[in-house]
Design a protein around this motif. Structure first.
Motif, PDB file in Angstrom:
ATOM      1  N   GLN A 120      42.187  42.623   5.340  1.00 33.94           N
ATOM      2  CA  GLN A 120      41.793  41.273   5.743  1.00 33.94           C
ATOM      3  C   GLN A 120      41.408  41.194   7.217  1.00 33.94           C
ATOM      4  OE1 GLN A 120      45.182  38.869   4.706  1.00 33.94           O
ATOM      5  NE2 GLN A 120      44.693  38.843   2.532  1.00 33.94           N
ATOM      6  N   ALA A 121      41.432  42.316   7.907  1.00 36.06           N
ATOM      7  CA  ALA A 121      41.235  42.292   9.356  1.00 36.06           C
ATOM      8  C   ALA A 121      39.861  41.787   9.773  1.00 36.06           C
ATOM      9  CB  ALA A 121      41.472  43.686   9.942  1.00 36.06           C
ATOM     10  N   ARG A 122      38.885  41.849   8.892  1.00 41.67           N
ATOM     11  CA  ARG A 122      37.549  41.364   9.280  1.00 41.67           C
ATOM     12  C   ARG A 122      37.455  39.843   9.227  1.00 41.67           C
ATOM     13  NH1 ARG A 122      33.673  40.832   4.886  1.00 41.67           N
ATOM     14  NH2 ARG A 122      34.721  40.990   2.883  1.00 41.67           N
ATOM     15  N   HIS A 123      38.492  39.174   8.716  1.00 43.11           N
ATOM     16  CA  HIS A 123      38.463  37.714   8.591  1.00 43.11           C
ATOM     17  C   HIS A 123      39.328  37.078   9.671  1.00 43.11           C
ATOM     18  CE1 HIS A 123      36.306  38.205   4.919  1.00 43.11           C
ATOM     19  NE2 HIS A 123      37.306  38.791   4.308  1.00 43.11           N
ATOM     20  N   PRO A 124      38.774  36.153  10.456  1.00 38.88           N
ATOM     21  CA  PRO A 124      39.518  35.534  11.557  1.00 38.88           C
ATOM     22  C   PRO A 124      40.819  34.875  11.115  1.00 38.88           C
ATOM     23  CG  PRO A 124      37.197  35.009  11.739  1.00 38.88           C
ATOM     24  CD  PRO A 124      37.379  35.689  10.412  1.00 38.88           C
ATOM     25  N   ASP A 212      31.589  34.215  11.266  1.00 38.05           N
ATOM     26  CA  ASP A 212      32.291  34.904  10.181  1.00 38.05           C
ATOM     27  C   ASP A 212      31.965  34.286   8.830  1.00 38.05           C
ATOM     28  OD1 ASP A 212      34.537  36.744   9.212  1.00 38.05           O
ATOM     29  OD2 ASP A 212      35.150  34.789   8.457  1.00 38.05           O
ATOM     30  N   PRO A 213      31.522  35.083   7.838  1.00 41.97           N
ATOM     31  CA  PRO A 213      31.149  34.533   6.532  1.00 41.97           C
ATOM     32  C   PRO A 213      32.295  33.840   5.801  1.00 41.97           C
ATOM     33  CG  PRO A 213      30.309  36.780   6.778  1.00 41.97           C
ATOM     34  CD  PRO A 213      31.247  36.530   7.914  1.00 41.97           C
ATOM     35  N   LYS A 214      33.523  34.379   5.912  1.00 45.35           N
ATOM     36  CA  LYS A 214      34.639  33.756   5.205  1.00 45.35           C
ATOM     37  C   LYS A 214      35.022  32.425   5.837  1.00 45.35           C
ATOM     38  CE  LYS A 214      39.247  34.552   3.313  1.00 45.35           C
ATOM     39  NZ  LYS A 214      40.375  35.500   3.149  1.00 45.35           N
ATOM     40  N   ALA A 215      35.040  32.367   7.161  1.00 41.36           N
ATOM     41  CA  ALA A 215      35.385  31.121   7.838  1.00 41.36           C
ATOM     42  C   ALA A 215      34.378  30.023   7.532  1.00 41.36           C
ATOM     43  CB  ALA A 215      35.477  31.351   9.346  1.00 41.36           C
ATOM     44  N   ALA A 216      33.142  30.414   7.217  1.00 41.30           N
ATOM     45  CA  ALA A 216      32.086  29.429   6.956  1.00 41.30           C
ATOM     46  C   ALA A 216      31.990  29.029   5.493  1.00 41.30           C
ATOM     47  CB  ALA A 216      30.738  29.989   7.426  1.00 41.30           C
ATOM     48  N   VAL A 217      32.833  29.580   4.619  1.00 39.84           N
ATOM     49  CA  VAL A 217      32.701  29.307   3.182  1.00 39.84           C
ATOM     50  C   VAL A 217      32.832  27.829   2.871  1.00 39.84           C
ATOM     51  CG1 VAL A 217      33.905  29.554   0.974  1.00 39.84           C
ATOM     52  CG2 VAL A 217      33.260  31.576   2.260  1.00 39.84           C
ATOM     53  N   ALA A 249      24.610  30.091  -2.490  1.00 38.58           N
ATOM     54  CA  ALA A 249      25.561  30.778  -3.372  1.00 38.58           C
ATOM     55  C   ALA A 249      25.682  32.256  -2.996  1.00 38.58           C
ATOM     56  CB  ALA A 249      25.122  30.638  -4.830  1.00 38.58           C
ATOM     57  N   ALA A 250      24.579  32.878  -2.651  1.00 39.22           N
ATOM     58  CA  ALA A 250      24.609  34.296  -2.266  1.00 39.22           C
ATOM     59  C   ALA A 250      25.439  34.498  -0.999  1.00 39.22           C
ATOM     60  CB  ALA A 250      23.191  34.806  -2.055  1.00 39.22           C
ATOM     61  N   ARG A 251      25.311  33.574  -0.056  1.00 45.53           N
ATOM     62  CA  ARG A 251      26.069  33.687   1.193  1.00 45.53           C
ATOM     63  C   ARG A 251      27.564  33.453   0.959  1.00 45.53           C
ATOM     64  NH1 ARG A 251      22.847  33.537   5.908  1.00 45.53           N
ATOM     65  NH2 ARG A 251      20.635  33.336   5.430  1.00 45.53           N
ATOM     66  N   VAL A 252      27.883  32.557   0.028  1.00 43.79           N
ATOM     67  CA  VAL A 252      29.292  32.333  -0.310  1.00 43.79           C
ATOM     68  C   VAL A 252      29.876  33.592  -0.952  1.00 43.79           C
ATOM     69  CG1 VAL A 252      30.843  31.063  -1.850  1.00 43.79           C
ATOM     70  CG2 VAL A 252      29.141  29.836  -0.489  1.00 43.79           C
ATOM     71  N   ARG A 253      29.133  34.212  -1.861  1.00 43.04           N
ATOM     72  CA  ARG A 253      29.617  35.440  -2.504  1.00 43.04           C
ATOM     73  C   ARG A 253      29.845  36.537  -1.471  1.00 43.04           C
ATOM     74  NH1 ARG A 253      25.275  34.237  -6.198  1.00 43.04           N
ATOM     75  NH2 ARG A 253      26.106  33.172  -8.060  1.00 43.04           N
ATOM     76  N   GLU A 254      28.972  36.585  -0.494  1.00 47.60           N
ATOM     77  CA  GLU A 254      29.112  37.584   0.570  1.00 47.60           C
ATOM     78  C   GLU A 254      30.369  37.321   1.398  1.00 47.60           C
ATOM     79  OE1 GLU A 254      27.018  38.555   4.891  1.00 47.60           O
ATOM     80  OE2 GLU A 254      25.939  37.356   3.411  1.00 47.60           O
ATOM     81  N   GLY A 255      30.657  36.041   1.646  1.00 55.08           N
ATOM     82  CA  GLY A 255      31.778  35.710   2.509  1.00 55.08           C
ATOM     83  C   GLY A 255      33.125  35.721   1.816  1.00 55.08           C
TER      84      GLY A 255
END
Length: 353
Positions: A120-124, A212-217, A249-255
């Motif tokens: 999980q280190a890549r996620h803030p 960060d893609p996950k923070a932006a989901v 949707a593609a960006r959400v899947r990536e994040g």
């Protein structure tokens, strides 16, 4: 075997949530606590904290946000370091003094915990990110901080009270910059009142505030809802709607692909592509899993639109009533109801990717 697996899952979730116990001392706000997994049994506010109880007893998870306090970086680092060190020490102690059973449990649990921390280190704001990457990402930490007024406004929006959310956000001190959370709340308020163009602009600004893609989901989900609202109200042509929704949707899947079932995006995409039965299933699932009344209302609106598209009008009206119960002032409810009255059901023709 089953009880061992359940115990491991619960223990891991509790260990990953340990840093949140530091609270303000560790520079953290804890706006949400979730007990279990699966469909929601109950949700509500305890103080300003959203508490959700789910059907399957699979541990606990917390949402944490950094506060704009003095020495935020060191406080946050020490909170996660203390939790990390305590976990390793407890595992070593159990292995040394817990007999054969304690040794097997500790030896099985600690490697999984370490892999999760590193994975999980890549996620803030995760333990891995704080310990290994935060010292080099101080600018991102600043963009993720949340003002106390934003915490209260976010809680109001989550409960479906967009008017109160707007008033609380306006109460921030003059000059407070709109980071991720300010833009997210403005997007949600605009979405609630049916200003879909403004909602989309604020959601895009929130995405740009944090790389960060996950923070932006969560804000990409708001963008998808804004696109859907604009398409339903006739503001966005179908020829533009589907490509933009697919891109979102593609960006959400990536994040953070695992977040998809909790939001109506998958159902909205299925409906736009003519996969009506799949849209009904995905929307029903999203309504059952939704994190709070705001997203439950959005999911039920999508559920109603999907049900109406297959001729199940009575069920669609019931879904709209559930949306109205969750968030009475949501503008989309009237839009979907109006479209249902004009709808003529025809054979579905799925759109090719």
């Amino acid at each position: 075997m089953l009880f061992t697996l359940l115990g491991t899952v619960c223990a891991l979730s509790a260990l990953l949530a340990l840093p949140s116990l530091a609270g303000r001392l560790g520079g953290l706000a804890v706006p949400g606590i979730t007990l279990g997994a699966g469909p929601v049994l109950w949700d509500g506010l305890l103080g300003h904290r959203q508490v959700t109880v789910r059907m399957l007893p699979l541990g606990v998870s917390t949402s944490t946000l950094p506060l704009p306090v003095r020495l935020l970086g060191p406080r946050l680092y020490l909170a996660h370091l203390a939790a990390f060190a305590a976990t390793l020490a407890a595992g070593a102690g159990a292995a040394a003094a817990g007999g054969d059973g304690g040794f097997r449990f500790a030896v099985g649990l600690l490697p999984i915990y370490l892999l999760l921390v590193l994975g999980q280190a890549r996620h803030p704001l995760t333990t891995g990110w704080v310990l290994f990457l935060m010292p080099f990402r101080s600018a991102l930490l600043g963009r993720l901080t949340v003002h106390p007024a934003e915490l209260a406004a976010g809680a109001a929006l989550d409960r479906g009270d967009a008017a109160r959310a707007a008033a609380l956000l306006a109460a921030r001190p003059a000059g407070t910059p709109d980071g991720l959370h300010g833009h997210r709340i403005r997007a949600g308020v605009a979405l609630a009142r049916g200003d879909y163009a403004q909602a989309a602009r604020e959601a895009v600004a929130a995405c740009e505030a944090v790389a960060d893609p996950k923070a932006a989901v969560s804000v990409r989900m708001l963008l998808a809802a804004a696109l859907t609202g604009a398409a339903e109200s006739g503001e966005l042509p179908a020829a533009e709607y589907l490509p933009r929704l697919r891109d979102t949707a593609a960006r959400v899947r990536e994040g953070h692909r695992a977040a998809l079932p909790y939001f109506p995006l998958a159902a909205e995409l299925a409906l736009a592509e003519g996969r009506r039965d799949a849209a009904v299933r995905a929307a029903r699932k999203a309504a059952g899993l939704a994190f709070n009344p705001f997203w439950r209302a959005q999911a039920e609106c999508t559920h109603a639109a999907a049900l109406a598209s297959v001729g199940r009008t009575d069920e669609a009206r019931a879904a709209l009533e559930r949306a109205r119960t969750a968030m009475p002032a949501l503008a989309r409810i009237a839009v979907v109801a109006g479209r249902m009255e004009l709808l003529v059901v025809t054979e579905a023709r799925p759109v090719s990717p």
